[in-house]
Design a protein around this motif. Structure first.
Motif, PDB file in Angstrom:
ATOM      1  N   SER A 111       0.822  -1.220   0.000  1.00 28.34           N
ATOM      2  CA  SER A 111       0.000   0.000   0.000  1.00 28.34           C
ATOM      3  C   SER A 111       0.854   1.267   0.000  1.00 28.34           C
ATOM      4  O   SER A 111       0.326   2.376   0.023  1.00 28.34           O
ATOM      5  CB  SER A 111      -0.911   0.005   1.236  1.00 28.34           C
ATOM      6  N   VAL A 112       2.182   1.115  -0.038  1.00 26.90           N
ATOM      7  CA  VAL A 112       3.088   2.257   0.000  1.00 26.90           C
ATOM      8  C   VAL A 112       3.571   2.584  -1.409  1.00 26.90           C
ATOM      9  O   VAL A 112       3.992   1.702  -2.158  1.00 26.90           O
ATOM     10  CB  VAL A 112       4.303   1.975   0.918  1.00 26.90           C
ATOM     11  N   SER A 204     -10.647   7.608  -6.425  1.00 28.16           N
ATOM     12  CA  SER A 204     -10.658   6.269  -7.010  1.00 28.16           C
ATOM     13  C   SER A 204      -9.979   5.252  -6.100  1.00 28.16           C
ATOM     14  O   SER A 204     -10.428   4.106  -5.996  1.00 28.16           O
ATOM     15  CB  SER A 204      -9.981   6.286  -8.385  1.00 28.16           C
ATOM     16  N   GLU A 205      -8.891   5.665  -5.443  1.00 30.83           N
ATOM     17  CA  GLU A 205      -8.174   4.749  -4.560  1.00 30.83           C
ATOM     18  C   GLU A 205      -8.945   4.528  -3.259  1.00 30.83           C
ATOM     19  O   GLU A 205      -8.942   3.422  -2.707  1.00 30.83           O
ATOM     20  CB  GLU A 205      -6.776   5.285  -4.290  1.00 30.83           C
ATOM     21  N   GLU A 209     -10.168   0.885  -2.088  1.00 29.32           N
ATOM     22  CA  GLU A 209      -9.840   0.376  -0.751  1.00 29.32           C
ATOM     23  C   GLU A 209     -11.104   0.018   0.021  1.00 29.32           C
ATOM     24  O   GLU A 209     -11.142  -0.986   0.746  1.00 29.32           O
ATOM     25  CB  GLU A 209      -9.028   1.421   0.018  1.00 29.32           C
ATOM     26  N   ALA A 210     -12.156   0.824  -0.123  1.00 30.22           N
ATOM     27  CA  ALA A 210     -13.420   0.533   0.552  1.00 30.22           C
ATOM     28  C   ALA A 210     -14.012  -0.781   0.045  1.00 30.22           C
ATOM     29  O   ALA A 210     -14.567  -1.572   0.824  1.00 30.22           O
ATOM     30  CB  ALA A 210     -14.401   1.682   0.340  1.00 30.22           C
ATOM     31  N   GLN A 215     -15.096  -6.530   0.981  1.00 26.55           N
ATOM     32  CA  GLN A 215     -14.914  -7.935   0.591  1.00 26.55           C
ATOM     33  C   GLN A 215     -14.327  -8.739   1.736  1.00 26.55           C
ATOM     34  O   GLN A 215     -14.757  -9.880   1.999  1.00 26.55           O
ATOM     35  CB  GLN A 215     -14.000  -8.023  -0.633  1.00 26.55           C
ATOM     36  N   ARG A 216     -13.346  -8.135   2.462  1.00 25.66           N
ATOM     37  CA  ARG A 216     -12.739  -8.851   3.603  1.00 25.66           C
ATOM     38  C   ARG A 216     -13.768  -9.093   4.695  1.00 25.66           C
ATOM     39  O   ARG A 216     -13.813 -10.154   5.316  1.00 25.66           O
ATOM     40  CB  ARG A 216     -11.551  -8.060   4.137  1.00 25.66           C
TER      41      ARG A 216
END
Length: 222
Positions: A111-112, A204-205, A209-210, A215-216
């Motif tokens: 994520s970096v 968009s990111e 991420e949401a 999904q998790r």
């Protein structure tokens, strides 16, 4: 509506951290001399500066990312808040040595994003008349790496005439432009480094991420 407070956070007080990359392995390298000239100027303007030596860096994909020179380059890139890229122009383009260094810096690690939001200044040296091919290509790469490339740039024509026997740049309009570029880089770095997370926060990111988070959560409920 922009968050004005996020755009004007308290300024950090540590010295701006600048990494310089140059694109030649020649024994007498004018891009290296220009890199050292930029280092002296940036230190004069109050920066902490590191210059990466590309000697020994393998070609991209020639060695694993665990190679010591690759690790050194990536750690310096992550450490930096701004960068200077200095390339010779060869056959109308930046050198392979320059491109290899940038290719070894990943666009993302998990994520970096190691270069996102960092400032960038671009410079080139030419053996003949003034050209802007290399700096134009470096600007494209800077945009691809999600960096803030400052408006000013330096292109030193007939570089072999612009340095003295001690490797210092002679007084000239070319030198004045290098000073301009370094000064502008420091200003942009100080201005943007603390607001960088907000400046590079994208809808968009956040949406992506949401969706991953949702999904998790759904998987955990199964």
């Amino acid at each position: 509506m922009p968050d004005l407070r996020a755009l004007r956070p308290a300024f950090s007080t540590h010295k701006p951290r600048i990494l310089i990359l140059y694109g030649s392995l020649r024994e007498v390298s004018y891009s290296r001399l220009l890199a050292f000239e930029a280092q002296r100027l940036l230190e004069h303007f109050g920066c902490e500066v590191r210059v990466f030596d590309p000697k020994g860096l393998p070609l991209p994909d020639e060695a694993p990312a665990s190679h010591p020179k690759v690790q050194e380059l990536r750690e310096l890139s992550e450490w930096s808040e701004g960068q200077v890229w200095v390339s010779p122009e060869r056959h109308g383009a930046m050198t392979g040595v320059m491109k290899s260094q940038i290719d070894w810096i990943p666009l993302a690690v998990g994520s970096v994003r190691p270069t996102q939001g960092k400032t960038l200044a671009v410079m080139q040296v030419s053996g003949g008349s003034q050209s802007f091919n290399a700096v134009s290509q470096l600007r494209i790469l800077g945009r691809w790496m999600r960096m803030i490339t400052i408006p000013n740039q330096s292109s030193v024509a007939k570089a072999f005439q612009e340095f003295d026997a001690e490797g210092r740049m002679k007084p000239s309009s070319f030198y004045d432009r290098v000073v301009d570029v370094c000064e502008e880089l420091v200003k942009f770095t100080i201005l943007t480094r603390d607001a960088s997370p907000y400046l590079t926060d994208r809808y968009s990111e956040r949406k992506e991420e949401a969706a991953k988070l949702e999904q998790r959560v759904s998987l955990k409920s199964i």
